[in-house]
Design a protein around this motif. Structure first.
Motif: not given
Lengths: 326, 349
Positions: A315-318, A320-321, A325-326, B106, B153
């Motif tokens: 659901v949330d790509p953030r 994933r890695l 990143r800022g 998202l 992001h």
């Protein structure tokens, strides 16, 4: 992604080992297994022989290793009470509990999410206030009371639905009996599912509502409006998706606790599932069943949590890695 | 020529428990096609609310309580929600302050762009994607084709604001409202973003309403500037005149309060005594009168209209040629370059 999955898997195995240890300690040291197996008039020599045969004189670590090895092969010993293998007993009770739990969870989601979205979108409307008032009842009334009230109202006074049991079941192979294929099975499922799912439903509704209210205030929703996107795209595409991460967490945990706490509902409705069996095991100090039940519930929780972690990533790509990143 | 945007006697009210607040009171201004109008004022002066009112996104319970907003001659302040939705994005684009939070975390950049394009244009998915890529190239994002499938992001703040600009301009609006587009960015990136915004709007002939409290940005970018004070117009005119020869005592104070790198570092910055009144406590007469060095009796009783003042218009009685201020006030004012253009002695008593 694969590294992430493996990391989580290792953590899950760690948790399972700790639970197995607790389960083993209970099995081995709560009461003497030998006493449970033999009669009062068994001679001390026979007892010693049995103790040796069961391997109870071996070092504790060795015994624990053996316990885990057996548990991995689904061998949890013989029930003191029924004199049958615990695994077979659980397998015969598992379908009833799983069906009840999954139908409850489905009910909680299918009703809770739309109600949450609605109350989040129209917080001032009449219907929203009514939903919230009802949800307060759902949160504050204990499960057994809701069950008894439902039985009193729907079964006793109106006579619409059966008040206990699973109805007629059909064996669909692998020893799995289902009540989903017969009318009486489905009818029997309705009241217990509502009873078991009501609390989760109100929880999910309040959660989705809170998240929706929060998300609708964010800049990206304002920006989506300023771009002229349709209400549907904004509310269901942009807003709802952003509420899903916490909803998935809670729902996942709740599915686990639905299964674990089906005990009460199963007792109220005399539902022939694991919960009812566990309660009977507690009453007759049937340690192997209790130990196996503990392991099984822990396994379900850990599995569900693992799936939830993987769903986050979907659901949330953030996530994933490994962080934004800022 | 019909102005792109024409605001007449706009009044925005916010009902609260303690009575109705007037966030914007009797505000009028125009933006010509291709023009960049700067909106300046302190926090709470009503700059952003004006922008929200124009695009029809006032936060409830705020509402447009009076006046007219016309876009290319057509009234848009009373449109039903569904028709107003087609004005937003398609005819008016809006850019918000914080690029870090303006994009949905998202969805991929490409998805957000094509979604916007397809909302306003009848295009195939393929064509929309091509257009999205062209837009990204236009706002200066390298390797645009690959970046379409990146998530917000994965961009820096400056790059994200470029994406936001591409999104706001995706359907070629006639008017772009930029609400503090550079405030959240590093100083080194600010100039690039402003230059980009100015260039890309000039290419399309779009008008810009640039809301900021940064006079440097205004001086650099805007053609005309509109100064707000407590929800009312203080002064409006060509940017050069307002900056160099401000004609409203408030504007004058505002300009004097800007630090200059060239100036003596030990010199104290000029300040305007007091602070802007809260919306619930605006004094009668001119809203600025308690802080004004040149206030006289009329300022405390009557609200000034906008009077022509040199090249600008200022809502100040110092500029009322028909009913001029007392000679003593006018004399003091003219010493600092304020007041009616004629010498005080010539004013008929």
């Amino acid at each position: 992604m694969l590294a992430f999955a493996i990391r989580r898997l290792v953590q899950a195995i760690g948790v399972m080992l700790v639970v197995a240890l607790i389960s083993f300690i209970m099995f081995r040291f709560v009461g003497d297994p030998v006493n449970q197996l033999v009669g009062v008039d068994t001679s001390p020599e026979d007892r010693a022989a049995l103790r040796e045969a069961l391997g109870l004189n071996d070092p504790v670590l060795l015994q624990f290793g053996r316990f885990i090895l057996r548990a991995a092969q689904l061998d949890f010993g013989i029930s003191y009470q029924f004199k049958q293998p615990v695994a077979a007993l659980i397998a015969s009770r598992l379908p009833a509990t799983l069906e009840l739990s999954l139908v409850s969870a489905f009910f909680a989601l299918a009703v809770g999410v739309p109600m949450g979205v609605f109350t989040g979108l129209y917080p001032r409307s009449w219907a929203s206030r009514a939903f919230l008032a009802i949800s307060l009842i759902g949160v504050s009334l204990p499960t057994f009371l809701i069950g008894i009230l439902l039985i009193f109202l729907v079964s006793v006074n109106l006579g619409w639905l059966p008040s206990f049991g699973r109805g007629a079941v059909v064996d669909i192979g692998f020893g799995w009996t289902t009540g989903l294929l017969t009318t009486s099975g489905l009818q029997s499922l309705i009241l217990p599912s509502i009873t078991l799912g009501l609390f989760q439903m109100t929880l999910i509704m309040r959660l989705v509502r809170g998240e929706m209210l929060e998300v609708l205030r964010t800049d990206y929703i304002k920006f989506a409006r300023a771009r002229g996107l349709s209400r549907r795209a904004i509310n269901f595409g942009h807003a709802l998706k952003n509420t899903l991460v916490p909803v998935i967490t809670i729902t996942g945990l709740q599915v686990g606790s639905i299964i674990a706490f089906a005990i009460i509902t199963e007792t109220v409705f005399q539902w022939p599932g694991m919960g009812l069996m566990f309660l009977q095991a507690v009453q007759s100090v049937d340690i192997p069943i209790m130990a196996a039940y503990l392991l099984l519930i822990a396994f379900l929780f850990v599995t569900i949590n693992f799936i939830v972690d993987l769903l986050y990533v979907a659901v949330d790509p953030r996530i994933r890695l490994g962080g934004a990143r800022g | 020529m019909t102005p792109t945007l024409s605001v007449r006697n706009l009044r925005v009210e916010i009902p609260t428990r303690r009575g109705v607040l007037r966030a914007i009171d009797d505000l009028s201004f125009d933006i010509a096609p291709g023009e960049v109008l700067g909106m300046v004022g302190e926090s709470g002066a009503g700059k952003s609310i004006t922008g929200s009112a124009i695009i029809g996104l006032l936060e409830p319970p705020g509402r447009v309580a009076g006046g007219e907003i016309r876009l290319a001659g057509e009234r848009i302040d009373h449109l039903p929600p569904e028709r107003m939705r087609h004005v937003r994005g398609k005819r008016i684009g809006m850019i918000f302050q914080d690029p870090l939070t303006s994009l949905n975390p998202l969805y991929r950049i490409g998805e957000q762009l094509t979604e916007t394009i397809l909302t306003h244009e009848q295009l195939s998915g393929r064509a929309a994607r091509d257009k999205a890529q062209r837009l990204l190239e236009e706002v200066g994002i390298p390797a645009a084709a690959e970046r379409l499938s990146a998530y917000p992001h994965q961009f820096s703040g400056g790059m994200r604001q470029r994406v936001v600009i591409a999104l706001a301009l995706a359907a070629d609006p006639q008017l772009v409202i930029a609400d503090e587009p550079t405030t959240a960015l590093d100083v080194s990136v600010q100039a690039q973003i402003i230059a980009l915004l100015k260039r890309i709007c000039a290419d399309r002939g779009a008008s810009v309403m640039l809301i900021t409290h940064d006079m440097g940005v205004i001086a650099e970018t805007a053609d005309r500037v509109c100064v707000l004070y407590a929800g009312r117009l203080a002064e409006i005119g060509p940017v050069r005149d307002v900056v160099k020869h401000p004609q409203h005592p408030y504007t004058r104070g505002l300009m004097a309060a800007i630090p200059s790198l060239a100036g003596d570092p030990d010199e104290k910055l000029a300040q305007i005594p007091g602070s802007m009144p809260r919306l619930g406590a605006i004094p009668p007469g001119c809203a600025f009168n308690p802080r004004c060095d040149f206030a006289f009796d009329r300022c405390r009783a009557e609200r000034p209209d906008a009077y022509p003042a040199g090249a600008t218009q200022a809502a100040c009685f110092l500029h009322d040629a028909k009913n001029p201020p007392p000679p003593e006030i006018a004399g003091r004012a003219s010493e600092v370059g304020l007041g009616v253009t004629r010498a005080p002695a010539e004013v008929p008593q």
